[in-house]
Motif scaffolding. Structure first.
Motif, PDB file in Angstrom:
ATOM      1  N   LYS A  40       0.669  -0.882   0.132  1.00 36.52           N
ATOM      2  CA  LYS A  40      -0.343  -0.016  -0.262  1.00 36.52           C
ATOM      3  C   LYS A  40       1.336   0.989  -0.134  1.00 36.52           C
ATOM      4  CE  LYS A  40      -2.687  -1.398   4.008  1.00 36.52           C
ATOM      5  NZ  LYS A  40      -1.752  -3.120   4.050  1.00 36.52           N
ATOM      6  N   SER A  41       1.653   1.261   0.873  1.00 35.15           N
ATOM      7  CA  SER A  41       2.946   2.590   0.913  1.00 35.15           C
ATOM      8  C   SER A  41       3.459   2.740  -0.449  1.00 35.15           C
ATOM      9  CB  SER A  41       3.878   2.071   1.970  1.00 35.15           C
ATOM     10  OG  SER A  41       3.084   2.907   2.822  1.00 35.15           O
ATOM     11  N   THR A  42       3.624   1.094  -1.790  1.00 35.20           N
ATOM     12  CA  THR A  42       4.923   1.722  -2.252  1.00 35.20           C
ATOM     13  C   THR A  42       3.292   2.057  -3.169  1.00 35.20           C
ATOM     14  OG1 THR A  42       5.848  -0.065  -1.647  1.00 35.20           O
ATOM     15  CG2 THR A  42       5.845  -0.186  -4.054  1.00 35.20           C
ATOM     16  N   LEU A  43       2.482   2.384  -3.593  1.00 35.22           N
ATOM     17  CA  LEU A  43       1.342   2.073  -4.001  1.00 35.22           C
ATOM     18  C   LEU A  43       1.020   3.804  -3.744  1.00 35.22           C
ATOM     19  CD1 LEU A  43      -0.623   1.651  -6.482  1.00 35.22           C
ATOM     20  CD2 LEU A  43      -2.328   1.528  -4.344  1.00 35.22           C
ATOM     21  N   CYS A  44       1.499   4.304  -3.033  1.00 33.72           N
ATOM     22  CA  CYS A  44       1.209   5.721  -3.090  1.00 33.72           C
ATOM     23  C   CYS A  44       2.967   6.371  -2.841  1.00 33.72           C
ATOM     24  CB  CYS A  44       0.763   6.181  -1.148  1.00 33.72           C
ATOM     25  SG  CYS A  44       1.638   8.033  -0.856  1.00 33.72           S
ATOM     26  N   ASN A  45       3.579   5.893  -3.193  1.00 35.54           N
ATOM     27  CA  ASN A  45       4.845   6.303  -3.773  1.00 35.54           C
ATOM     28  C   ASN A  45       5.098   6.626  -4.736  1.00 35.54           C
ATOM     29  OD1 ASN A  45       5.881   7.155  -0.911  1.00 35.54           O
ATOM     30  ND2 ASN A  45       6.933   4.599  -1.082  1.00 35.54           N
ATOM     31  N   LEU A  46       4.146   4.959  -5.493  1.00 29.92           N
ATOM     32  CA  LEU A  46       4.968   5.679  -6.743  1.00 29.92           C
ATOM     33  C   LEU A  46       3.902   6.657  -8.062  1.00 29.92           C
ATOM     34  CD1 LEU A  46       4.364   1.699  -7.271  1.00 29.92           C
ATOM     35  CD2 LEU A  46       6.899   3.497  -8.064  1.00 29.92           C
ATOM     36  N   MET A  47       2.811   6.504  -7.369  1.00 29.55           N
ATOM     37  CA  MET A  47       1.616   7.187  -7.673  1.00 29.55           C
ATOM     38  C   MET A  47       2.565   8.892  -7.958  1.00 29.55           C
ATOM     39  SD  MET A  47      -0.894   8.468  -9.526  1.00 29.55           S
ATOM     40  CE  MET A  47      -2.065   6.836  -9.476  1.00 29.55           C
ATOM     41  N   LEU A  48       2.223   9.382  -6.196  1.00 34.27           N
ATOM     42  CA  LEU A  48       3.095  10.236  -5.917  1.00 34.27           C
ATOM     43  C   LEU A  48       4.441  10.817  -6.617  1.00 34.27           C
ATOM     44  CD1 LEU A  48       1.228  10.803  -2.435  1.00 34.27           C
ATOM     45  CD2 LEU A  48       0.205  11.324  -5.166  1.00 34.27           C
ATOM     46  N   GLY A  49       5.440  10.037  -7.212  1.00 40.22           N
ATOM     47  CA  GLY A  49       6.311  10.441  -7.774  1.00 40.22           C
ATOM     48  C   GLY A  49       6.992  10.528  -6.587  1.00 40.22           C
ATOM     49  N   ARG A  50       7.396  10.132  -5.035  1.00 37.27           N
ATOM     50  CA  ARG A  50       8.331  10.273  -4.344  1.00 37.27           C
ATOM     51  C   ARG A  50       8.034   9.399  -2.721  1.00 37.27           C
ATOM     52  NH1 ARG A  50       3.830  14.298  -4.519  1.00 37.27           N
ATOM     53  NH2 ARG A  50       3.874  15.614  -2.839  1.00 37.27           N
TER      54      ARG A  50
END
Length: 372
Positions: A40-50
Motif C-alpha cells: 500500500k505504501s509503495t502504491l502511494c509513493n509510485l503514484m505521487l512520484g516520491r
C-alpha cells in the motif's frame, strides 16, 4: 535601482499570489486499504512520484490508520489485516467506520485505492465484502489495484481480475495494476497512469487540481491542459480590467492578474516542489530574472508598442500579453518537469532569461495581430 525594485516587487507579488492560492485549495483525501503486505505504501509513493511518507507530515488518525499530508494531498494509509486471522472482521469495521466518520471533516475520504497482491493470487471474502461495502453502501469511488504485478504471471493477474469482476455487486469495479518498485515499468493499459486518470475523474473539481499537482511524474498532458484553462480565465480578467482604456505601463505584466495566473500554473506543475527550485530559488532568483527581462525588454522588443507608452492599453493588447506570458510559462514548466523525470541537467535560470521573454514577445505579436 528602479529595475531592482521592479524585480523585487515582481518576486514578492508572485510569492503572495502563490501563497494565497495554495491557502484556498481543497486537498483530496485518498484512503489506501487492503491486506498486510500488499504494498500500500509503495502504491502511494509510485503514484505521487516520491517517498511521500518521508516528506509528508505523518500522524495516526485512529488505531491502524496513519495520515500523511502536505499542501496538496492527504493519504490515509491503513496498516492492513492478516488474512485468516481474527483481525479480518475488525478491519472491515475499522475501514467502514473511518470512512463514515470522515464525511464531515475538512478532508473526507474522496476515493479509495484497494490493494490486492497479484503474486498472492487470491481475493479474500473480506476483500470482496469491504469493497462492496465501500462502493455500494457508503457510495465511495473504489478502484482495486493489483500490486506487484511484475513478480506475478499474466495468468495470476487475469484470474484475479476475473474473480473481482465476477464477485456479486462488483461487475462495474475498476481494476488497475502496479509494480513493486519505481524503476519498473509495465506496458499495460490498466497501469498507474490509468489509475491516475480514473482518480482525477472521480474527484470534485475543487480537489482535482491539487491531486494533479501532487503527482509529480504523471499527467503532463492533463497538467498542460489545466494550465491552458487557467490562462483563458485570466485572459478574460485582463480584458475586463481594460474594458475602460488605461494608461500604458510596462507594469502591465506585473499586475495581480498576470501574477495570479503564473502562481496557479506553478501550482499545477508543482514548480515550487521540484528540488532545484526549493529553498526560495523560484522567488528569490528566477522570478526577479523574469521580472528584469520583462521590464527591461518589453518596450524595446515589441515593434510599435512604444507608441502606446503614455497613452492607453486596450483589451486586445492585454489579452495578447496575458496569453503569451501564460503559454510560454506553461511550456517552460513542462520542460522543467520532463527534464526532472528523465534526469536531464538544466540551467533553470536560463530557461527564464532572454529566450523566455523573446518567446513571449513573438507569441504576443502573433496574438496581437489576430486581435487587431
Amino acid at each position: 535601482a528602479d529595475q531592482n525594485e521592479t524585480c523585487s516587487k515582481f518576486a514578492n507579488m508572485f510569492k503572495d499570489q502563490y501563497e494565497q492560492y495554495v491557502a484556498k485549495q481543497h486537498k483530496p483525501g485518498i484512503l489506501i486499504a487492503g491486506a498486510s503486505g500488499t504494498g500500500k505504501s509503495t502504491l502511494c509513493n509510485l503514484m505521487l512520484g516520491r517517498e511521500f511518507a518521508s516528506v509528508g507530515t505523518g500522524r495516526p488518525v485512529t488505531r491502524g490508520i496513519n495520515c500523511y499530508t502536505d499542501d496538496k494531498v492527504t493519504i490515509f494509509d491503513s496498516e492492513g489485516y492478516e488474512p485468516g486471522s481474527a483481525t479480518e472482521s475488525e478491519y472491515l469495521k475499522l475501514i467502514s467506520d473511518f470512512v463514515s466518520a470522515r464525511e464531515h471533516e475538512e478532508v473526507p475520504v474522496d476515493v479509495i485505492w484497494y490493494a490486492i497482491s497479484a503474486p498472492g493470487a487470491r481475493v479474500t471474502d473480506l476483500d470482496a465484502s469491504l469493497i462492496k461495502t465501500l462502493k455500494n453502501d457508503l457510495h465511495k469511488p473504489v478502484a482495486a489495484v493489483l500490486t506487484q504485478v511484475d513478480v506475478a504471471t499474466l495468468e495470476q493477474c487475469d484470474a484475479l481480475r476475473e474473480a473481482l469482476l465476477k464477485t456479486a455487486g462488483l461487475e462495474e469495479l475498476a481494476v488497475f495494476e502496479s509494480t513493486h518498485a519505481a524503476d519498473i515499468a509495465i506496458a499495460r493499459a490498466r497501469s498507474l497512469d490509468a489509475l491516475f486518470d480514473w482518480t482525477v475523474a472521480h474527484l470534485e473539481q475543487s480537489r482535482r487540481d491539487s491531486f494533479i499537482a501532487a503527482c509529480h511524474q504523471r499527467g503532463f498532458d492533463l497538467k498542460e491542459k489545466e494550465a491552458s484553462t487557467i490562462i483563458k480565465e485570466h485572459v478574460g480578467l485582463a480584458v475586463a480590467a481594460c474594458a475602460t482604456p488605461v494608461p500604458f505601463s510596462d507594469a502591465l505584466l506585473l499586475s495581480p492578474i498576470q501574477l495570479a495566473m503564473l502562481a496557479r500554473i506553478a501550482f499545477v506543475w508543482d514548480l515550487t516542489g521540484i528540488k532545484e527550485l526549493a529553498g526560495g530559488l523560484l522567488v528569490n532568483s528566477i522570478m526577479p530574472t523574469l521580472g528584469r527581462s520583462i521590464a527591461g525588454n518589453l518596450l524595446k522588443l515589441i515593434p510599435g508598442i512604444g507608441t502606446l507608452a503614455g497613452t492607453v492599453i486596450n483589451g486586445g493588447v492585454a489579452a495578447a500579453l496575458t496569453t503569451a506570458l501564460g503559454t510560454v510559462f506553461n511550456k517552460t514548466c513542462r520542460k522543467i518537469a520532463e527534464g526532472k523525470l528523465t534526469g536531464r541537467a538544466q540551467d533553470l535560470s536560463d530557461l527564464f532569461d532572454s529566450d523566455f521573454v523573446k518567446n513571449v514577445i513573438e507569441l504576443f505579436k502573433l496574438h496581437n495581430r489576430k486581435n487587431s
